[in-house]
Design a protein around this motif. Sequence first.
Motif, PDB file in Angstrom:
ATOM      1  N   ALA A  17       6.524   6.811   0.035  1.00 46.31           N
ATOM      2  CA  ALA A  17       5.657   5.778  -0.541  1.00 46.31           C
ATOM      3  C   ALA A  17       5.868   4.537   0.311  1.00 46.31           C
ATOM      4  CB  ALA A  17       6.022   5.486  -1.993  1.00 46.31           C
ATOM      5  N   HIS A  18       4.874   3.680   0.396  1.00 51.40           N
ATOM      6  CA  HIS A  18       5.100   2.483   1.214  1.00 51.40           C
ATOM      7  C   HIS A  18       5.570   1.326   0.345  1.00 51.40           C
ATOM      8  CE1 HIS A  18       1.147   0.388   0.414  1.00 51.40           C
ATOM      9  NE2 HIS A  18       0.649   1.603   0.369  1.00 51.40           N
ATOM     10  N   SER A  19       6.554   0.610   0.905  1.00 56.08           N
ATOM     11  CA  SER A  19       7.190  -0.455   0.120  1.00 56.08           C
ATOM     12  C   SER A  19       6.449  -1.777   0.237  1.00 56.08           C
ATOM     13  CB  SER A  19       8.640  -0.634   0.579  1.00 56.08           C
ATOM     14  OG  SER A  19       8.701  -0.718   1.987  1.00 56.08           O
TER      15      SER A  19
ATOM     16  N   PHE B 244       3.006   9.476  -1.752  1.00 55.72           N
ATOM     17  CA  PHE B 244       2.556   8.861  -2.998  1.00 55.72           C
ATOM     18  C   PHE B 244       1.765   7.605  -2.665  1.00 55.72           C
ATOM     19  CE2 PHE B 244       4.605  11.073  -6.511  1.00 55.72           C
ATOM     20  CZ  PHE B 244       5.484  11.894  -5.827  1.00 55.72           C
ATOM     21  N   GLU B 245       0.741   7.363  -3.466  1.00 57.84           N
ATOM     22  CA  GLU B 245      -0.070   6.173  -3.258  1.00 57.84           C
ATOM     23  C   GLU B 245      -0.446   5.567  -4.602  1.00 57.84           C
ATOM     24  OE1 GLU B 245      -1.280   3.875  -1.583  1.00 57.84           O
ATOM     25  OE2 GLU B 245      -0.795   4.451   0.441  1.00 57.84           O
ATOM     26  N   GLY B 246      -0.559   4.262  -4.639  1.00 62.90           N
ATOM     27  CA  GLY B 246      -1.297   3.614  -5.704  1.00 62.90           C
ATOM     28  C   GLY B 246      -2.722   3.594  -5.194  1.00 62.90           C
TER      29      GLY B 246
ATOM     30  N   MET C  71       5.426  -1.502   6.047  1.00 57.96           N
ATOM     31  CA  MET C  71       4.271  -1.877   6.884  1.00 57.96           C
ATOM     32  C   MET C  71       3.069  -0.938   6.858  1.00 57.96           C
ATOM     33  SD  MET C  71       5.932  -3.583  10.305  1.00 57.96           S
ATOM     34  CE  MET C  71       6.832  -2.161  10.857  1.00 57.96           C
ATOM     35  N   GLU C  72       2.890  -0.178   5.777  1.00 63.58           N
ATOM     36  CA  GLU C  72       1.719   0.702   5.735  1.00 63.58           C
ATOM     37  C   GLU C  72       0.429  -0.098   5.803  1.00 63.58           C
ATOM     38  OE1 GLU C  72      -1.508   3.149   3.605  1.00 63.58           O
ATOM     39  OE2 GLU C  72      -0.759   1.148   3.219  1.00 63.58           O
ATOM     40  N   GLU C  73       0.397  -1.201   5.079  1.00 63.93           N
ATOM     41  CA  GLU C  73      -0.845  -1.978   5.021  1.00 63.93           C
ATOM     42  C   GLU C  73      -1.185  -2.614   6.366  1.00 63.93           C
ATOM     43  OE1 GLU C  73      -2.714  -1.735   2.581  1.00 63.93           O
ATOM     44  OE2 GLU C  73      -1.507  -1.316   0.811  1.00 63.93           O
ATOM     45  N   PHE C  74      -0.183  -2.715   7.233  1.00 65.26           N
ATOM     46  CA  PHE C  74      -0.418  -3.341   8.540  1.00 65.26           C
ATOM     47  C   PHE C  74      -0.780  -2.311   9.604  1.00 65.26           C
ATOM     48  CE2 PHE C  74       0.886  -5.451  12.518  1.00 65.26           C
ATOM     49  CZ  PHE C  74       0.090  -6.576  12.419  1.00 65.26           C
TER      50      PHE C  74
ATOM     51  N   PHE D  43       0.532  -2.600  -7.276  1.00 61.60           N
ATOM     52  CA  PHE D  43       0.735  -1.202  -7.706  1.00 61.60           C
ATOM     53  C   PHE D  43       0.498  -0.255  -6.529  1.00 61.60           C
ATOM     54  CE2 PHE D  43      -0.551  -2.959 -12.011  1.00 61.60           C
ATOM     55  CZ  PHE D  43       0.756  -3.091 -12.423  1.00 61.60           C
ATOM     56  N   ASP D  44      -0.327  -0.687  -5.575  1.00 62.29           N
ATOM     57  CA  ASP D  44      -0.447  -0.027  -4.281  1.00 62.29           C
ATOM     58  C   ASP D  44       0.598  -0.659  -3.374  1.00 62.29           C
ATOM     59  OD1 ASP D  44      -1.123   0.938  -1.820  1.00 62.29           O
ATOM     60  OD2 ASP D  44      -3.054  -0.084  -1.689  1.00 62.29           O
ATOM     61  N   CYS D  45       1.782  -0.145  -3.244  1.00 61.45           N
ATOM     62  CA  CYS D  45       2.134   1.219  -3.616  1.00 61.45           C
ATOM     63  C   CYS D  45       3.427   1.244  -4.439  1.00 61.45           C
ATOM     64  CB  CYS D  45       2.292   2.022  -2.330  1.00 61.45           C
ATOM     65  SG  CYS D  45       2.619   3.770  -2.520  1.00 61.45           S
ATOM     66  N   ARG D  46       3.696   0.175  -5.179  1.00 60.58           N
ATOM     67  CA  ARG D  46       4.986   0.147  -5.894  1.00 60.58           C
ATOM     68  C   ARG D  46       5.023   1.202  -6.993  1.00 60.58           C
ATOM     69  NH1 ARG D  46       6.042  -5.139  -4.465  1.00 60.58           N
ATOM     70  NH2 ARG D  46       5.662  -5.102  -2.212  1.00 60.58           N
TER      71      ARG D  46
HETATM   72 ZN   LIG Z   1      -1.276   2.053  -0.323  1.00 64.83          ZN
END
Ligand SMILES: [Zn+2]
Length: 357
Positions: A63-65, A236-238, A213-216, A181-184
Amino acid sequence: MNKNVELITELADAFGPSGFEDEVVNTARRYTKELDVYEDHMRNFYMKPKNFSGKKLHVLLDAHSDEVGFMVHSVRPDGSLRFTNLGSPTLVTLASDKVRVRNDRGEFIPGIISSVSPHYAKTSSANAGAITQINQLSMDVGATSDKEAEEEFAITMGEPATFDTTCEYDEEHGLIFGKAFDCRVGCAAVITTLNRIKDMDLKVDVSGVLAVMEEFNAGGAQIAAQTVKPDLVICFEGCPADDTIASGSDIQTRLKHGPFLRHMDGSMISHPRFQKFALDTAKKYGIKWQAGVREGSGTNGMKYHVANQGIPTIVMGIPVRYAHSANGITAEEDFENAVELTVKILTELDENIFETF
Ligand SMILES: [Zn+2]
């Protein structure tokens, strides 16, 4: 508040725009005391049950933090902050959002994103309705000059910021309202799944990573793929719910309809045989699930599925309404069903099934 909701809300409230995930990792540490954990220099956080053998088929839960956020570009003469985006926050809802800016001393400074009051709507060049680019907005911490912002508030270029939202739990309806929540919610699912299986005698080894850094640029997942070298990955993803914005047969991701397993998105075709195995497992155990075909965006799966010799990867999405904005909604039961389905997948998987992939 039950343990799952407590974990989700603490993770969601943590400060962690892309590249600045420290507080998320610190929160995760408190919930992984019975696992072996390790953190690399990028703040990727790796977790393993103590009975991890290193000899079996290895399934990585990812999951991305990070979350979408902002970085101060420059301080304007009036003390307001020009900023740019980390990831892709929802532009149209930004004006008037509350934010927290981390200053040079590591303190969190409260601020808001600028808006144009009706008193000036006709005369201001920054008419709120005309905002199409993030650099037309400012963050405002209340400084009255650039000197004050830099000296008193210790804010200068490069400081990170994100939404200042505290989760609220509607226990009666099993709903959580909050940011990130994306992605906590995915991070919480990885931690909860590992804690659930930590003493089970599975035919596979399972580990987890909260990747930065998934969003980046999904850089954290790229590092994790090389470091962990798993045989299979469940990301896992939100994931963004569309049940209040699409209509009819276009709706594919509904709140309270179970985990969402995409056949594809803009970054990956989910491994079709692993995907089928996952959906068949949901049917076998009567766990709520939903599937869909995403026409855009992506996940950490983009890095894993083409890493090493190729890693069969699927995405376990927990629906989130209004992802990438300051206020989203997620449902407790979708979280629980995602964890339950993952535990069942891990229980069923073995070398023979993997060979058929
Ligand atoms: Zn995400």
